[in-house]
Design an enzyme around this catalytic site. Structure first.
Site, PDB file in Angstrom:
ATOM      1  N   TYR A  98      46.022  49.684  43.189  1.00 33.53           N
ATOM      2  CA  TYR A  98      44.683  50.034  42.521  1.00 33.53           C
ATOM      3  C   TYR A  98      44.303  51.217  42.932  1.00 33.53           C
ATOM      4  O   TYR A  98      43.818  51.659  44.272  1.00 33.53           O
ATOM      5  CB  TYR A  98      43.461  49.043  42.649  1.00 33.53           C
ATOM      6  CG  TYR A  98      43.937  47.645  41.731  1.00 33.53           C
ATOM      7  CD1 TYR A  98      45.081  47.410  40.953  1.00 33.53           C
ATOM      8  CD2 TYR A  98      43.202  46.567  42.123  1.00 33.53           C
ATOM      9  CE1 TYR A  98      45.181  46.285  40.202  1.00 33.53           C
ATOM     10  CE2 TYR A  98      43.471  45.221  41.273  1.00 33.53           C
ATOM     11  CZ  TYR A  98      44.599  45.253  40.569  1.00 33.53           C
ATOM     12  OH  TYR A  98      44.788  43.846  39.882  1.00 33.53           O
TER      13      TYR A  98
HETATM   14  N1  LIG Z   1      47.591  40.653  38.326  1.00 40.46           N
HETATM   15  C1  LIG Z   1      47.428  41.436  37.353  1.00 40.46           C
HETATM   16  O1  LIG Z   1      48.215  42.065  36.805  1.00 40.46           O
HETATM   17  C2  LIG Z   1      46.011  42.039  36.896  1.00 40.46           C
HETATM   18  C3  LIG Z   1      46.107  42.843  35.676  1.00 40.46           C
HETATM   19  C4  LIG Z   1      44.579  43.261  35.352  1.00 40.46           C
HETATM   20  C5  LIG Z   1      43.514  42.901  36.056  1.00 40.46           C
HETATM   21  N2  LIG Z   1      43.858  42.161  37.364  1.00 40.46           N
HETATM   22  C6  LIG Z   1      42.414  41.896  38.067  1.00 40.46           C
HETATM   23  O2  LIG Z   1      41.695  41.144  37.316  1.00 40.46           O
HETATM   24  C7  LIG Z   1      40.129  41.985  37.329  1.00 40.46           C
HETATM   25  C8  LIG Z   1      39.433  41.882  36.035  1.00 40.46           C
HETATM   26  O3  LIG Z   1      40.332  42.360  35.273  1.00 40.46           O
HETATM   27  P1  LIG Z   1      39.795  43.257  34.017  1.00 40.46           P
HETATM   28  O4  LIG Z   1      38.931  44.416  34.713  1.00 40.46           O
HETATM   29  O5  LIG Z   1      40.732  43.623  32.978  1.00 40.46           O
HETATM   30  O6  LIG Z   1      38.668  42.264  33.590  1.00 40.46           O
HETATM   31  P2  LIG Z   1      37.842  42.051  32.091  1.00 40.46           P
HETATM   32  O7  LIG Z   1      36.552  41.383  32.142  1.00 40.46           O
HETATM   33  O8  LIG Z   1      38.676  41.885  30.878  1.00 40.46           O
HETATM   34  O9  LIG Z   1      37.381  43.804  31.800  1.00 40.46           O
HETATM   35  C9  LIG Z   1      36.526  44.397  32.859  1.00 40.46           C
HETATM   36  C10 LIG Z   1      36.028  45.565  31.918  1.00 40.46           C
HETATM   37  O10 LIG Z   1      35.242  45.163  30.793  1.00 40.46           O
HETATM   38  C11 LIG Z   1      33.878  45.865  30.567  1.00 40.46           C
HETATM   39  N3  LIG Z   1      32.932  44.846  30.887  1.00 40.46           N
HETATM   40  C12 LIG Z   1      32.697  43.871  32.031  1.00 40.46           C
HETATM   41  N4  LIG Z   1      31.756  43.128  31.905  1.00 40.46           N
HETATM   42  C13 LIG Z   1      31.190  43.508  30.729  1.00 40.46           C
HETATM   43  C14 LIG Z   1      29.877  43.171  30.106  1.00 40.46           C
HETATM   44  N5  LIG Z   1      29.251  41.946  30.597  1.00 40.46           N
HETATM   45  N6  LIG Z   1      29.489  43.741  29.105  1.00 40.46           N
HETATM   46  C15 LIG Z   1      30.275  44.720  28.639  1.00 40.46           C
HETATM   47  N7  LIG Z   1      31.400  45.407  29.046  1.00 40.46           N
HETATM   48  C16 LIG Z   1      31.837  44.411  30.248  1.00 40.46           C
HETATM   49  C17 LIG Z   1      34.014  46.827  31.949  1.00 40.46           C
HETATM   50  O11 LIG Z   1      34.609  48.101  31.203  1.00 40.46           O
HETATM   51  P3  LIG Z   1      34.063  49.282  30.488  1.00 40.46           P
HETATM   52  O12 LIG Z   1      32.587  49.222  30.831  1.00 40.46           O
HETATM   53  O13 LIG Z   1      34.778  50.465  30.970  1.00 40.46           O
HETATM   54  O14 LIG Z   1      34.265  48.774  29.268  1.00 40.46           O
HETATM   55  C18 LIG Z   1      34.892  46.045  32.865  1.00 40.46           C
HETATM   56  O15 LIG Z   1      35.412  46.987  33.644  1.00 40.46           O
HETATM   57  C19 LIG Z   1      40.694  43.253  37.966  1.00 40.46           C
HETATM   58  O16 LIG Z   1      39.801  43.787  38.900  1.00 40.46           O
HETATM   59  C20 LIG Z   1      41.937  42.931  38.857  1.00 40.46           C
HETATM   60  O17 LIG Z   1      41.543  42.400  40.143  1.00 40.46           O
HETATM   61  C21 LIG Z   1      44.960  41.734  37.707  1.00 40.46           C
END
Ligand SMILES: NC(=O)c1ccc[n+]([C@@H]2O[C@H](COP(=O)([O-])OP(=O)(O)OC[C@H]3O[C@@H](n4cnc5c(N)ncnc54)[C@H](OP(=O)(O)O)[C@@H]3O)[C@@H](O)[C@H]2O)c1
Length: 340
Positions: free
Chosen positions: A61
């Site tokens: 990351y």
């Molecule tokens: N193992 C793996 O391969 C893998 C892959 C991906 C992620 N992960 C882990 O999973 C975690 C979460 O993944 P993700 O960030 O993709 O989760 P997600 O919940 O699907 O997306 C998070 C994004 O959505 C938007 N958001 C979040 N809460 C919101 C709300 N209440 N209202 C409106 N927009 C909102 C924000 O981006 P915007 O404001 O830019 O829209 C935020 O960065 C990562 O930080 C990481 O630790 C692991």
């Protein structure tokens, strides 16, 4: 905040895990988030105040920046190391060198030492393999993971994004040799991506592996901020980084249903999408992501939502996976083993 045991271990984790993929913003990662130290510290304070004890990062990351910012925030806020469960990962490319990637013994040992330096910690609680390495023999990876646990630098080992058959093969190899096995898994799971219900969740149930869904909002899509007429908001990561891949037409139908349910519960659409993930059988801790404090608070509030039987039925009707072989044959043939 509620807490769960991590699969077949005595380790206790909060029902939400805080993902730190928005920290840093180096290169490729800029589209996801560029949060710097002061705001990282503010987010981390909200996280610990809410009762979340589980933090997820990865070596890749922002090419190490996320680990550095997280480690510094633990220092800056004076957090107790032993109140936190810190997970990081190894697999992705960390430099140009031929051996600076993958799941070889060479790279795993180097990567763990580098992660510990960046995190300013002396051990990692959970080390995930961050994906499949088609070139390193599974025996080499599993023996190395066992050895690294024996050094004390890593407490538990875990897995992301491997096909079910490879996970099972790895567990079998460890069983055969008496090595430490994987204790938990991290996979994409959301209302817009229920694929793991076919093979991965049944495997997790059978092996008592904990499940940590990632991208529970499908990268922000399930917040409802995109509509059929508006595919960009101007400041969202999906504007430029359209990941994870989803069927958007189907997801808009899902959003129609969950936004109505959100109104009935007086919470955001995002909170409903997160509550659905949290309430699924086999889910241990949902990994939330946030780009600012408002999103973080909104997502934490999802733990107060209890979806009713009717809510769950309506959501399932619009989001369920189509039947797939051999699943439909297993279901058909299992009927004659039910005791009447
Ligand atoms: N193992 C793996 O391969 C893998 C892959 C991906 C992620 N992960 C882990 O999973 C975690 C979460 O993944 P993700 O960030 O993709 O989760 P997600 O919940 O699907 O997306 C998070 C994004 O959505 C938007 N958001 C979040 N809460 C919101 C709300 N209440 N209202 C409106 N927009 C909102 C924000 O981006 P915007 O404001 O830019 O829209 C935020 O960065 C990562 O930080 C990481 O630790 C692991």
């Amino acid at each position: 905040m509620k807490y769960n045991f991590l699969g077949n271990t005595g380790l206790v984790v909060s029902e939400l895990c805080f993902g730190t993929m928005t920290f840093g913003g180096t290169g490729y990662w800029e589209a996801i988030g560029k949060i710097q130290q002061q705001e990282v510290n503010e987010l981390m304070q909200v996280v610990v105040d809410s009762g979340i004890n589980f933090i997820d990062t990865a070596n890749v990351y922002s090419f190490g920046e996320s680990e550095k910012l997280l480690g510094q925030s633990i220092k800056d806020l004076g957090l107790q190391r032993n109140d936190l469960v810190i997970a990081t990962k190894v697999r992705g490319r960390m430099g140009e060198g031929k051996n600076n990637v993958g799941l070889s013994r060479y790279h795993i040992f180097n990567s763990v030492d580098e992660s510990l330096q960046r995190l300013q910690l002396d051990h990692i609680d959970i080390l995930y393999v961050h994906g499949f390495d088609p070139k390193t023999p599974i025996e080499e990876t599993m023996r190395t993971l066992n050895d690294i646990v024996l050094t004390g630098k890593v407490r538990y080992i875990a897995i992301c994004n491997w096909p079910a058959w490879v996970v099972m093969k790895a567990q079998g190899i460890c069983q055969l040799h008496g090595w430490n096995k994987f204790v938990c898994m991290q996979y994409f799971y959301s209302l817009a991506g229920r694929d793991i219900e076919r093979e991965i969740l049944p495997l997790a149930a059978d092996q008592n592996l904990a499940m940590m869904p990632w991208s529970p909002l499908a990268g922000g899509f399930l917040s409802g901020k995109f509509t059929r007429d508006k595919d960009k908001t101007g400041n969202s990561r999906r504007d430029n980084f359209d990941f994870p891949p989803i069927n958007k037409d189907k997801t808009f139908d899902i959003l129609d249903v969950i936004s109505e349910i959100g109104k009935q519960h007086n919470v955001s659409t995002a909170a409903i999408a997160l509550a659905w993930v949290r309430q699924q059988k086999g889910v241990t801790s949902t990994i939330i992501g946030a780009k600012n404090i408002d999103q973080l608070n909104d997502n934490i509030k999802s733990t107060e939502v209890a979806l009713t039987e009717d809510d769950l039925k309506n959501i399932d009707e619009v989001s369920a996976l189509p039947k797939e072989y051999p699943g439909w044959m297993v279901e058909r043939q299992s009927g004659d083993r039910e005791l009447k």
